[in-house]
Design a protein around this motif. Structure first.
Motif, PDB file in Angstrom:
ATOM      1  N   ARG A   1      13.655 -28.005   0.895  1.00 14.85           N
ATOM      2  CA  ARG A   1      12.827 -28.450  -0.236  1.00 14.85           C
ATOM      3  C   ARG A   1      11.714 -27.437  -0.525  1.00 14.85           C
ATOM      4  NH1 ARG A   1      11.681 -33.283   1.540  1.00 14.85           N
ATOM      5  NH2 ARG A   1      13.195 -34.397   0.284  1.00 14.85           N
ATOM      6  N   ALA A   2      11.093 -26.909   0.528  1.00 11.69           N
ATOM      7  CA  ALA A   2       9.969 -25.982   0.364  1.00 11.69           C
ATOM      8  C   ALA A   2      10.395 -24.606  -0.141  1.00 11.69           C
ATOM      9  CB  ALA A   2       9.226 -25.830   1.697  1.00 11.69           C
ATOM     10  N   HIS A   3      11.562 -24.130   0.284  1.00 18.32           N
ATOM     11  CA  HIS A   3      11.979 -22.764  -0.027  1.00 18.32           C
ATOM     12  C   HIS A   3      13.066 -22.650  -1.095  1.00 18.32           C
ATOM     13  CE1 HIS A   3      10.173 -22.425   4.049  1.00 18.32           C
ATOM     14  NE2 HIS A   3       9.614 -21.376   3.479  1.00 18.32           N
TER      15      HIS A   3
ATOM     16  N   SER B   1      12.441 -27.978   4.924  1.00 14.76           N
ATOM     17  CA  SER B   1      12.427 -26.530   4.765  1.00 14.76           C
ATOM     18  C   SER B   1      13.230 -26.116   3.533  1.00 14.76           C
ATOM     19  CB  SER B   1      12.985 -25.844   6.023  1.00 14.76           C
ATOM     20  OG  SER B   1      12.967 -24.444   5.873  1.00 14.76           O
TER      21      SER B   1
END
Length: 196
Positions: A30-32, A28
């Motif tokens: 890494r994604a945001h 999460s």
């Protein structure tokens, strides 16, 4: 924040019991938060369905892992669940810190203890499940391990939960995105908000 003049950043180490969701929280982040550098551990275990070499882990054989240990290329390493070996390549961590990037290691408890010995100025964050029952549900609900593996991991998890007091901060993983945001907030120095 531009990072100019920021200098070397502080390493944040995320650890906790097996199946608490460390990998999911890191994913999460890494994604945001692409500004956060996240270490990719080396492991001798086989990839699980959907895992990508170099993204989730660096999958290596025993001979390559032995070479990395012998040549001092790992910041920490351990045998996990009495099975596979996991380790953190040292050079990428040092490069991220030197570049002033917020840096995160998502590792097991044994690894966190080794990092504390070599980098005591890091911030150590313990990720805790909302309850023991929820941890059991998460571990058995994955469907990626045999019953014997699950029993071994639950035994390990109960021992790992007792280590919470060794950490600087505890985050309870009620919900993945909220836990990830709490973690990222710890990486952002308050003084950064005061500068123009």
């Amino acid at each position: 924040m531009t990072g100019a003049g920021a200098g070397r950043s502080r390493l944040v180490v995320l650890a906790g019991p097996t199946a608490v969701g460390k990998g999911t929280v890191a994913a999460s982040v890494r994604a945001h938060h692409p500004e956060v550098w996240i270490s990719v551990s080396a492991t001798t275990r086989p990839a699980r369905p959907g895992e990508v070499d170099g993204v989730h882990y660096r999958f290596v054989d025993d001979a390559e892992f032995d070479r990395m240990v012998a040549e001092g290329e790992l910041l920490e390493w351990a045998v996990v669940h009495r099975a596979a070996r996991y380790g953190t390549p040292r050079q990428p961590v040092e490069e991220a810190l030197a570049a002033g990037r917020p840096a995160l290691l998502e590792i097991d408890l044994q690894g966190a203890r080794q990092v504390r010995a070599s980098m005591p100025d890091a911030l150590f964050v313990f990720l805790k499940p909302p309850s023991w029952e929820e941890l059991v549900r998460r571990l058995t609900g994955r469907g990626t391990e045999t019953a014997a593996d699950q029993a071994r991991r639950l035994e390990t998890a109960s021992e790992e939960l007792a280590a919470e007091e060794e950490f600087d901060v505890t985050i309870v993983n009620h919900e993945v995105h909220a836990a990830a945001e709490e973690l990222v907030a710890l990486m952002t120095p308050v003084r950064g908000h005061e500068s123009p």
